[in-house]
Design an enzyme around this catalytic site. Structure first.
Site, PDB file in Angstrom:
ATOM      1  N   HIS A  75       0.841  -1.202   0.000  1.00  0.00           N
ATOM      2  CA  HIS A  75       0.000   0.000   0.000  1.00  0.00           C
ATOM      3  C   HIS A  75       0.870   1.242   0.000  1.00  0.00           C
ATOM      4  O   HIS A  75       1.811   1.341   0.772  1.00  0.00           O
ATOM      5  CB  HIS A  75      -0.897   0.022   1.244  1.00  0.00           C
ATOM      6  CG  HIS A  75      -2.062  -0.919   1.154  1.00  0.00           C
ATOM      7  ND1 HIS A  75      -3.122  -0.873   2.020  1.00  0.00           N
ATOM      8  CD2 HIS A  75      -2.326  -1.921   0.286  1.00  0.00           C
ATOM      9  CE1 HIS A  75      -4.004  -1.806   1.685  1.00  0.00           C
ATOM     10  NE2 HIS A  75      -3.542  -2.460   0.639  1.00  0.00           N
ATOM     11  N   TYR A 202      -8.978   5.305   7.918  1.00  0.00           N
ATOM     12  CA  TYR A 202      -9.066   5.679   9.337  1.00  0.00           C
ATOM     13  C   TYR A 202     -10.099   6.795   9.423  1.00  0.00           C
ATOM     14  O   TYR A 202      -9.894   7.873   8.849  1.00  0.00           O
ATOM     15  CB  TYR A 202      -7.721   6.205   9.848  1.00  0.00           C
ATOM     16  CG  TYR A 202      -6.658   5.143  10.044  1.00  0.00           C
ATOM     17  CD1 TYR A 202      -5.945   4.617   8.971  1.00  0.00           C
ATOM     18  CD2 TYR A 202      -6.368   4.658  11.319  1.00  0.00           C
ATOM     19  CE1 TYR A 202      -4.971   3.656   9.154  1.00  0.00           C
ATOM     20  CE2 TYR A 202      -5.388   3.685  11.516  1.00  0.00           C
ATOM     21  CZ  TYR A 202      -4.689   3.191  10.437  1.00  0.00           C
ATOM     22  OH  TYR A 202      -3.733   2.236  10.625  1.00  0.00           O
ATOM     23  N   PRO A 295      -3.435  -0.118  19.398  1.00  0.00           N
ATOM     24  CA  PRO A 295      -3.260  -0.625  18.038  1.00  0.00           C
ATOM     25  C   PRO A 295      -3.227   0.441  16.938  1.00  0.00           C
ATOM     26  O   PRO A 295      -2.663   0.184  15.874  1.00  0.00           O
ATOM     27  CB  PRO A 295      -4.469  -1.552  17.837  1.00  0.00           C
ATOM     28  CG  PRO A 295      -5.467  -1.128  18.853  1.00  0.00           C
ATOM     29  CD  PRO A 295      -4.689  -0.600  20.012  1.00  0.00           C
ATOM     30  N   LYS A 299       1.753  -0.419  15.280  1.00  0.00           N
ATOM     31  CA  LYS A 299       3.174  -0.410  15.609  1.00  0.00           C
ATOM     32  C   LYS A 299       3.647  -1.642  16.392  1.00  0.00           C
ATOM     33  O   LYS A 299       4.849  -1.935  16.422  1.00  0.00           O
ATOM     34  CB  LYS A 299       3.510   0.839  16.444  1.00  0.00           C
ATOM     35  CG  LYS A 299       3.572   2.081  15.630  1.00  0.00           C
ATOM     36  CD  LYS A 299       4.822   2.118  14.751  1.00  0.00           C
ATOM     37  CE  LYS A 299       4.599   2.959  13.540  1.00  0.00           C
ATOM     38  NZ  LYS A 299       4.751   2.321  12.274  1.00  0.00           N
ATOM     39  N   TYR A 384       4.405   6.282  10.330  1.00  0.00           N
ATOM     40  CA  TYR A 384       3.530   5.158   9.984  1.00  0.00           C
ATOM     41  C   TYR A 384       4.297   4.148   9.143  1.00  0.00           C
ATOM     42  O   TYR A 384       4.260   2.936   9.422  1.00  0.00           O
ATOM     43  CB  TYR A 384       2.291   5.659   9.234  1.00  0.00           C
ATOM     44  CG  TYR A 384       1.172   4.645   9.125  1.00  0.00           C
ATOM     45  CD1 TYR A 384       1.335   3.478   8.382  1.00  0.00           C
ATOM     46  CD2 TYR A 384      -0.042   4.832   9.782  1.00  0.00           C
ATOM     47  CE1 TYR A 384       0.332   2.526   8.276  1.00  0.00           C
ATOM     48  CE2 TYR A 384      -1.057   3.896   9.688  1.00  0.00           C
ATOM     49  CZ  TYR A 384      -0.866   2.747   8.944  1.00  0.00           C
ATOM     50  OH  TYR A 384      -1.861   1.818   8.845  1.00  0.00           O
TER      51      TYR A 384
HETATM   52  C1  DHB Z   1      -4.832  -3.086  11.537  1.00  0.00           C
HETATM   53  C2  DHB Z   1      -4.632  -2.788  12.840  1.00  0.00           C
HETATM   54  C3  DHB Z   1      -4.243  -1.530  13.183  1.00  0.00           C
HETATM   55  O1  DHB Z   1      -4.042  -1.200  14.449  1.00  0.00           O
HETATM   56  C4  DHB Z   1      -4.045  -0.537  12.240  1.00  0.00           C
HETATM   57  O2  DHB Z   1      -3.674   0.700  12.625  1.00  0.00           O
HETATM   58  C5  DHB Z   1      -4.230  -0.862  10.932  1.00  0.00           C
HETATM   59  C6  DHB Z   1      -4.630  -2.140  10.591  1.00  0.00           C
HETATM   60  C7  DHB Z   1      -5.265  -4.456  11.158  1.00  0.00           C
HETATM   61  O3  DHB Z   1      -5.406  -5.290  12.045  1.00  0.00           O
HETATM   62  O4  DHB Z   1      -5.520  -4.693   9.983  1.00  0.00           O
END
Ligand code: DHB
Length: 391
Positions: A75, A202, A295, A299, A384
């Site tokens: 991506h 997001y 999450p 990271k 990121y």
């Molecule tokens: C996923 C989890 C995340 O915390 C994130 O920021 C992006 C993707 C995932 O599990 O796909």
């Protein structure tokens, strides 16, 4: 008590522990891994899905990149949105680095496969794991094996890759720790449906944050911000899809969300935690044993990869008589840990609906800034897509 001898005992057979055993073997260092869960449990638990460029580069360099090259979806960036607005951040244009969709379950399967082919010893389903003599240069780990037989493994070094509830972190005597809990959790689902987007979305929304992620061309992953203590069984499938449609902007600018069969659902609490130092005597910590990130921003797994990438050469040198890298390990690793701790906290607090109307305005201002200023966008992109491993 049965006794075994190796150079490094690794507590925990998750991605940190198994990758460490792989990297050590490449440096000619023997290890034995012990794990409380079964191999099937470790391989199946659903976790993160995004690999940074440097994690992919490292896995590829050490021979773990075959399936990754074939199956991971590269991506260029992500979408950030709030009601009526969706903006694309192109990390490749901004910082020259990409991210890859490849589930932790897949990384774990690749590691299990590679270590099995190399004859790695992994004791699964052990209990009563205890660490001994970590201040001496002959530490050991005792446990009861799956057959109920008490065992001792003597080694030169112990590495705790056993998460925040394992015995390793608490074996460090003078610890200092930092914590932040958040007043919300993530309700995560896996659905048997093609993603409704090419890259992750997001979404900030007054009802709460939502994330559209994916695992493959036919499996989508979604998360919804929910209050702490939410029981996932109390939400009907329709309620989940309605909440996702509203928060992700179904119907806006011709975009639609395609629902599908939900194959897994769970609620994950969110917290930030850093425990220091990451080394005491002959015990070293890596991954979740030393730090937990919420999450948002994906990271956790990448940080575990960065820890063991630093630790493996440090241990190889230590065992050959040069302690310098091992002596620097905790301080060096913690620089990246705090960077990722800040980034995860920042993404989390920018995107999750707050009670306070003042905070809401700050969030929207921040979102407008990172989607309209190239400098702000590049800062998000750099974090990121991941700083270089040596950062
Ligand atoms: C996923 C989890 C995340 O915390 C994130 O920021 C992006 C993707 C995932 O599990 O796909």
């Amino acid at each position: 008590m049965a006794e075994e001898r190796t150079q490094v005992v690794i507590v925990g057979a998750g991605p940190a522990g198994m990758l460490l055993s792989h990297l050590l073997a490449a440096d000619g260092v023997d290890s034995v891994v012990v794990e409380t869960r079964s191999e099937e449990y470790v391989a199946a638990r659903i976790r993160a899905g995004i690999l940074e460029q440097s994690s992919v580069d490292l896995l590829t360099e050490v021979g773990l990149g075959d399936r990754l090259a074939r199956d991971a979806d590269k991506h260029r960036g992500i979408y950030l949105q709030w009601p009526e607005e969706r903006h694309h951040l192109d990390f490749v244009d901004l910082v020259g680095r990409a991210v890859y969709v490849y589930g932790q379950t897949e990384v774990q399967k690749d590691l299990i496969e590679a270590r099995r082919a190399a004859g790695q010893v992994v004791h699964y389903e052990v209990s009563e794991t205890a660490l001994h003599d970590i201040e001496s240069d002959r530490p050991s780990v005792t446990f009861t094996d799956a057959a109920g037989i008490p065992q001792r493994i003597r080694a030169d070094v112990i590495v705790g890759c056993d998460g925040s509830f394992g015995p390793s972190r608490v074996a460090i005597p003078a610890r200092e720790s930092w914590d932040r809990t958040y007043p919300y959790s993530w309700f995560g689902i896996l659905a048997d449906v093609a993603p409704s987007t090419d890259e992750l979305i997001y979404a900030w929304h007054p009802d709460g944050f939502a994330l559209h992620s994916m695992r493959s061309e036919s499996v989508s992953r979604f998360y919804l911000q929910v209050p702490n203590g939410t029981d996932p069984a109390t939400w009907s499938d329709d309620q989940i899809w309605d909440a996702l449609a509203a928060r992700l902007g179904h119907g806006q600018n011709g975009w639609s969300l395609q629902p599908g069969r939900i194959s897994d659902r769970s609620v994950l609490p969110m917290r930030s935690h850093v425990s220091t130092p990451m080394r005491h005597g002959r015990l070293f910590l890596a991954g979740d044993a030393a730090h937990i990130v919420p999450p948002t921003g994906a990271k956790g797994l990448n940080l575990a990869v960065a820890d063991v990438a630093l630790l493996a050469p440090a241990l190889a040198a230590l065992l050959k008589g040069d302690p310098r890298l091992a002596d620097d390990y905790s301080e060096t690793a913690l620089r990246r840990v705090w960077r990722c701790t800040h980034f995860s906290w920042w993404m989390t607090t920018m995107l999750h609906t707050a009670e306070d109307p003042f905070d809401t305005q700050l969030q929207l201002s921040q979102l407008r800034w990172v989607t309209s200023s190239e400098h702000a966008a590049a800062g998000l992109a750099e974090n990121y897509a991941g700083l270089p491993i040596g950062f």
